[in-house]
Design a protein around this motif. Structure first.
Motif, short mmCIF file in Angstrom:
data_model
loop_
_atom_site.label_atom_id
_atom_site.label_comp_id
_atom_site.label_asym_id
_atom_site.label_seq_id
_atom_site.Cartn_x
_atom_site.Cartn_y
_atom_site.Cartn_z
N ALA A 93 -11.60 13.47 -16.22
CA ALA A 93 -11.27 13.75 -17.62
C ALA A 93 -12.53 14.19 -18.38
CB ALA A 93 -10.66 12.53 -18.28
N GLU A 94 -13.67 13.54 -18.11
CA GLU A 94 -14.91 13.93 -18.81
C GLU A 94 -15.33 15.35 -18.44
OE1 GLU A 94 -16.83 9.43 -19.21
OE2 GLU A 94 -17.26 10.63 -17.43
N ASN A 95 -15.17 15.71 -17.17
CA ASN A 95 -15.48 17.07 -16.76
C ASN A 95 -14.62 18.08 -17.53
OD1 ASN A 95 -17.30 17.87 -14.19
ND2 ASN A 95 -16.62 15.75 -13.96
N LEU A 96 -13.34 17.74 -17.69
CA LEU A 96 -12.44 18.66 -18.40
C LEU A 96 -12.83 18.77 -19.88
CD1 LEU A 96 -9.01 17.78 -16.75
CD2 LEU A 96 -10.39 19.84 -16.42
N HIS A 97 -13.20 17.62 -20.49
CA HIS A 97 -13.62 17.65 -21.89
C HIS A 97 -14.84 18.54 -22.08
CE1 HIS A 97 -11.02 15.14 -24.30
NE2 HIS A 97 -10.84 14.38 -23.23
N LEU A 98 -15.74 18.54 -21.07
CA LEU A 98 -16.93 19.39 -21.18
C LEU A 98 -16.57 20.87 -21.28
CD1 LEU A 98 -19.52 17.77 -18.78
CD2 LEU A 98 -19.65 18.03 -21.27
N GLY A 99 -15.46 21.23 -20.61
CA GLY A 99 -15.02 22.63 -20.67
C GLY A 99 -14.58 23.02 -22.07
N ALA A 100 -14.28 22.03 -22.91
CA ALA A 100 -13.81 22.30 -24.27
C ALA A 100 -14.91 22.01 -25.29
CB ALA A 100 -12.59 21.42 -24.57
N PHE A 101 -16.18 22.04 -24.83
CA PHE A 101 -17.26 21.54 -25.70
C PHE A 101 -17.41 22.33 -27.00
CE2 PHE A 101 -19.37 24.87 -23.42
CZ PHE A 101 -20.45 25.27 -24.21
N LEU A 102 -16.91 23.55 -27.04
CA LEU A 102 -17.05 24.34 -28.27
C LEU A 102 -15.87 24.17 -29.21
CD1 LEU A 102 -18.44 27.66 -26.77
CD2 LEU A 102 -19.65 26.07 -28.29
#
Ligand code: ATP
Length: 238
Positions: A97-106
């Motif tokens: 889940a944290e990896n996926l959140h990083l993809g939405a960092f902007l």
């Protein structure tokens, strides 16, 4: 058809090594375009240049009507271009889940992010089942799915996939192929780099064959699949 990505006479070098020697190509909105070719042909270099990770020696790249050349990589992501790199590059110590959140960092739209994470879990149920586990515990194929999912989390207009089938079992490959088709159906435009020419050309609206930094042949995916020289050189047929 609107041109989403336009590359004109692009040259890229690593010091004295000329990796890309004047390629031009266009990706129209809604299309799957593939770059195929053997090791070292310059496919990865092309994607890394589009993403802003490498600076071209000359040539132009336009995305959504605006020049991309000399735009920093994070601004390129913000403009709607996501890159799922070769070799996965997920963060093994962070959870799925944290990896996926990083993809939405902007992004700031928390509801939209939650919605898109669920969409990734629908595409790849194994990621949802194991969302709180460390990404490093996933198999190679599952890490590839996570890399794709993470790229999707920026809601890209153009998704660039570098060798999504690398090292995958036939079943995993079928899953990735089905996902690419599904993404296209939901309106994502895709630039796909593959050494597995057969699978890539079967999916693609348009394909380009690269050899030693140049595009040597272009056509619809179907035309290239049936081209005699492609069959001999890339599809292992006599
Ligand atoms: P592969 O599928 O093996 O990644 P490719 O078509 O993606 O192949 P590139 O990785 O773009 O090819 O490599 C193109 C050329 O540039 C090759 O000759 C390669 O050796 C060279 N090259 C790639 N990366 C570097 C680097 N960091 N430094 C020097 N030369 C490089």
């Amino acid at each position: 058809m609107t041109a989403l990505l336009e590359i004109d006479n692009l040259h890229v070098a690593y010091g004295k090594i000329k990796a890309v020697k004047g390629i031009s190509l266009t990706v129209h909105t809604g299309q799957i375009v593939t770059l195929v070719g053997t090791n070292g042909a310059g496919k990865t270099t092309t994607l890394r240049t589009i993403s802003g990770l490498l600076t071209p020696h000359s040539g132009t790249i336009h995305f959504d009507g605006q020049p991309l050349t000399h735009t920093p990589a994070h601004r390129i992501v913000a403009r709607g271009l996501a890159h799922s790199p070769e070799g996965r590059h997920i963060f093994p110590r962070l959870t799925i889940a944290e990896n996926l959140h990083l993809g939405a960092f902007l992004r700031k739209d928390t509801d939209g992010i939650t919605h898109d994470i669920h969409r990734v879990y629908e595409l790849f149920p194994v990621l949802g089942e194991r969302s709180t586990q460390k990404a490093g515990t996933l198999s190679g194929g599952e890490q590839q799915m996570l890399a794709m999912g993470r790229a999707l989390m920026s809601r890209p207009k153009l998704l660039m996939l570098d060798e999504p089938s690398m090292g995958l079992s036939p079943i995993m490959m079928q899953k990735i192929t089905a996902t690419i088709t599904e993404l296209k159906a939901t309106g994502t435009t895709i630039l796909l780099v593959e050494q597995n020419a057969r699978a890539a050309l079967a999916l693609a609206d348009h394909g380009h064959v690269m050899e030693t930094g140049r595009i040597v042949l272009s056509g619809t995916g179907t035309d290239l699949l049936h081209d005699e020289s492609v069959r001999k050189a890339y599809l292992g047929e006599d």
